[in-house]
Scaffold this active site. Sequence first.
Site, mmCIF file in Angstrom:
data_model
loop_
_atom_site.group_PDB
_atom_site.id
_atom_site.type_symbol
_atom_site.label_atom_id
_atom_site.label_comp_id
_atom_site.label_asym_id
_atom_site.label_seq_id
_atom_site.Cartn_x
_atom_site.Cartn_y
_atom_site.Cartn_z
ATOM 1 C CE LYS A 45 3.424 0.161 4.951
ATOM 2 N NZ LYS A 45 2.246 -0.254 4.197
ATOM 3 N NE ARG A 65 4.107 -8.782 10.562
ATOM 4 C CZ ARG A 65 3.476 -8.116 9.590
ATOM 5 N NH1 ARG A 65 2.539 -8.688 8.880
ATOM 6 N NH2 ARG A 65 3.765 -6.873 9.341
ATOM 7 C CD GLU A 124 -2.870 -0.408 2.586
ATOM 8 O OE1 GLU A 124 -3.434 0.638 2.928
ATOM 9 O OE2 GLU A 124 -2.791 -1.422 3.305
HETATM 10 P P1 ATP Z 1 2.520 -2.531 8.098
HETATM 11 O O1 ATP Z 1 1.761 -3.475 8.962
HETATM 12 O O2 ATP Z 1 3.877 -2.198 8.588
HETATM 13 O O3 ATP Z 1 1.739 -1.339 7.704
HETATM 14 P P2 ATP Z 1 1.751 -3.886 5.768
HETATM 15 O O4 ATP Z 1 1.751 -5.352 5.799
HETATM 16 O O5 ATP Z 1 0.444 -3.213 5.939
HETATM 17 O O6 ATP Z 1 2.824 -3.356 6.789
HETATM 18 P P3 ATP Z 1 1.948 -3.527 2.988
HETATM 19 O O7 ATP Z 1 2.377 -2.314 2.279
HETATM 20 O O8 ATP Z 1 0.541 -3.923 2.898
HETATM 21 O O9 ATP Z 1 2.398 -3.320 4.475
HETATM 22 O O10 ATP Z 1 2.888 -4.758 2.661
HETATM 23 C C1 ATP Z 1 3.353 -5.114 1.399
HETATM 24 C C2 ATP Z 1 3.860 -6.527 1.441
HETATM 25 O O11 ATP Z 1 4.911 -6.647 2.368
HETATM 26 C C3 ATP Z 1 2.780 -7.505 1.857
HETATM 27 O O12 ATP Z 1 2.764 -8.563 0.922
HETATM 28 C C4 ATP Z 1 3.192 -7.964 3.207
HETATM 29 O O13 ATP Z 1 2.895 -9.318 3.386
HETATM 30 C C5 ATP Z 1 4.709 -7.756 3.217
HETATM 31 N N1 ATP Z 1 5.174 -7.468 4.559
HETATM 32 C C6 ATP Z 1 4.866 -6.417 5.336
HETATM 33 N N2 ATP Z 1 5.463 -6.496 6.533
HETATM 34 C C7 ATP Z 1 6.185 -7.651 6.529
HETATM 35 C C8 ATP Z 1 7.024 -8.320 7.485
HETATM 36 N N3 ATP Z 1 7.245 -7.820 8.706
HETATM 37 N N4 ATP Z 1 7.597 -9.495 7.107
HETATM 38 C C9 ATP Z 1 7.401 -9.979 5.883
HETATM 39 N N5 ATP Z 1 6.618 -9.422 4.952
HETATM 40 C C10 ATP Z 1 6.010 -8.271 5.259
HETATM 41 MG MG MG Z 2 -1.259 -3.573 4.736
#
Ligand code: ATP
Ligand code: MG
Length: 613
Positions: A314, A304, A69
């Site tokens: 984030k 994760r 995102e």
């Molecule tokens: P946050 O919770 O920090 O906002 P998010 O998962 O909402 O992170 P996205 O931008 O939706 O962030 O993530 C993009 C991709 O990165 C997704 O496919 C997600 O699975 C992966 N991702 C995010 N955080 C992690 C993590 N800690 N370990 C592995 N993959 C991750």
């Molecule tokens: Mg997300």
Amino acid sequence: MNRPASPPPEPLAAPGTHTPSNFLRQIIERDLAQHTYAQRHWGGSPGDAAHHAAGPLDAAKVRTRFPPEPNGYLHIGHAKSICLNFGLARDYGGVCHMRFDDTNPEKEDLEYVNAILDTVQWLGFGWQANGTSHLYQASDYFAFMHRAAVHLIETGHAYVDEQSADQMRANRGDFVKPGIDSPFRNRSPQDNLERFTEMAHAKHAEGAMVLRAKIDMASPNINLRDPTVYRIRHATHHHTGDTWCIYPMYAFAHPIEDALENITHSICTLEFEDQRPWYDWLLERLIEGGLLASPPPRQYEFARLNLTYVVTSKRKLKTLVEESHVNGWDDPRLPTIVGLRRRGYTPAALQLFAERIGVTKSDSWIDYSTLEGCLRETLDVSAPRAMAVLDPIKLVLTNWEEAFGVASHLEPCTAPVHPHLPELGKRSFNIGKEVWIERSDYEAVPSKGFFRLYPGNKVRLKYGYVIEVQGADYPEGTTQDAIDSGAAPAISIRATVLKDTKSGTPGSDAVKVKGVITWVAVAGALPAEVRLYDRLFTEAQPDAGGKDFLESLNANSLKVVQAMVEPSLASAKADDKFQFERHGYFVADRVDHAAGGKMVFNLAVGLKDSWAK
Ligand code: ATP
Ligand code: MG
């Protein structure tokens, strides 16, 4: 409970061949061996069943995607996902799509979009393949998503629910209690279609009604109890403007995005495991209806990354930046990729880290020192060496004139740029009557096991001479007690030079010493600002169990010192990495180095893990 409708097939153990290093590789290798996706066509761009059918067989053996995102900076967890998805595509003759998941009509920040693209490329990956750019944005699929929703309504698989959000929540039931059917569940497709059209034409207020899939209110998997498909949001979307006032839910949009893009292996984090049956159900309905190509993508979940001594959400990162606990998104203490980069991390170090931690199906914590170890290893084999004195005190060689004729004499010394890479050559610097040494290298009364400078002791100035220590000079009035206890700071140290002991000359090792210290001659020394970074938090899991992560901020995570460094560093450019001998690895700061003529180095990582017990 929450059993997937169609568990992923067990990986095939191929006897006598190599063992794939993780379960995702096993799955992909099995799919390749069984030609699971070999008959898929690719229309040259994302699209529905007809679009792909008109294209040739898909040249990409697998398709994965990285779907952030655009609402923040990428962090080390994303690096794991990037290395995984782009790495699998690279290794198996596939393509990884770069997709912005922008189905939320929130303000998109171009700053984030550009930073994300820049980061993925910096890590060594790209979305160009077979002459095509595979850079996509999910909002381009809104029209298809709407069509898919209409199809579900027409086939009796979706209905407009006018219950309030509270009623809906109450009627969803829980783990022990089945849900209760909505009174609107059995409206005719015609009625539903009319209502849905009204929703889409801004005839209703936000929250007045939603479109729900009609699956099973008694399912043990709560995600299958008629999940919401569309909601009303009177918001302007940064790409589609005011075209829509209904927006798809993430769990409805994501499988469709994957299917339109011909994704084969849709890899996500474990918390989506319970969504997989809904993912599969939806795609099956849309394939049945002829809207989407078959076979559908499949979702696989991995654990994760949880890294100690940092936070990666984030929202929490935003708090740290906005409340000025750190200096911006690229602060070298942050686990953002821009921060890590400014700290001295290289793509090689982050790729090594991703490989080393691997992918598993159970959550665990990775120790921060594992990340640091990867940086240390990658820098050790490549970083040029240099001498730097971080807490300088002057050492005067009192017999210099006697030994070399004039007090201003400078004697040339050399040292390898890298001890194991002779092809990088030598660096040259002088030694003179006065040199800078580390204040902590002198003790008036040596503590047990201290082999460096104390009155009467001999030590070697590395790459230079053996010296014999005479003593130190203190401000007038300093008491002997203060001197002996080390409480009084000396002004300078005195020693004599042993002329025939120059490193690299015959007989130089005739005088045996236990201590070798680093130094920089006062003549030629360059002043530099050195930023000594430490962990941002004092607790391993700063936000575990709902703890306030701001409470364990490390007050000493940044210490700035004025150092003296060897003249060879005059040519250092921003981002250049060095090993400062005895101290660790340092990087010329991307932003501040050489700005205004000042040299600025950041501590990347120490020579040893100083946190190890
Ligand atoms: P946050 O919770 O920090 O906002 P998010 O998962 O909402 O992170 P996205 O931008 O939706 O962030 O993530 C993009 C991709 O990165 C997704 O496919 C997600 O699975 C992966 N991702 C995010 N955080 C992690 C993590 N800690 N370990 C592995 N993959 C991750
Ligand atoms: Mg997300």
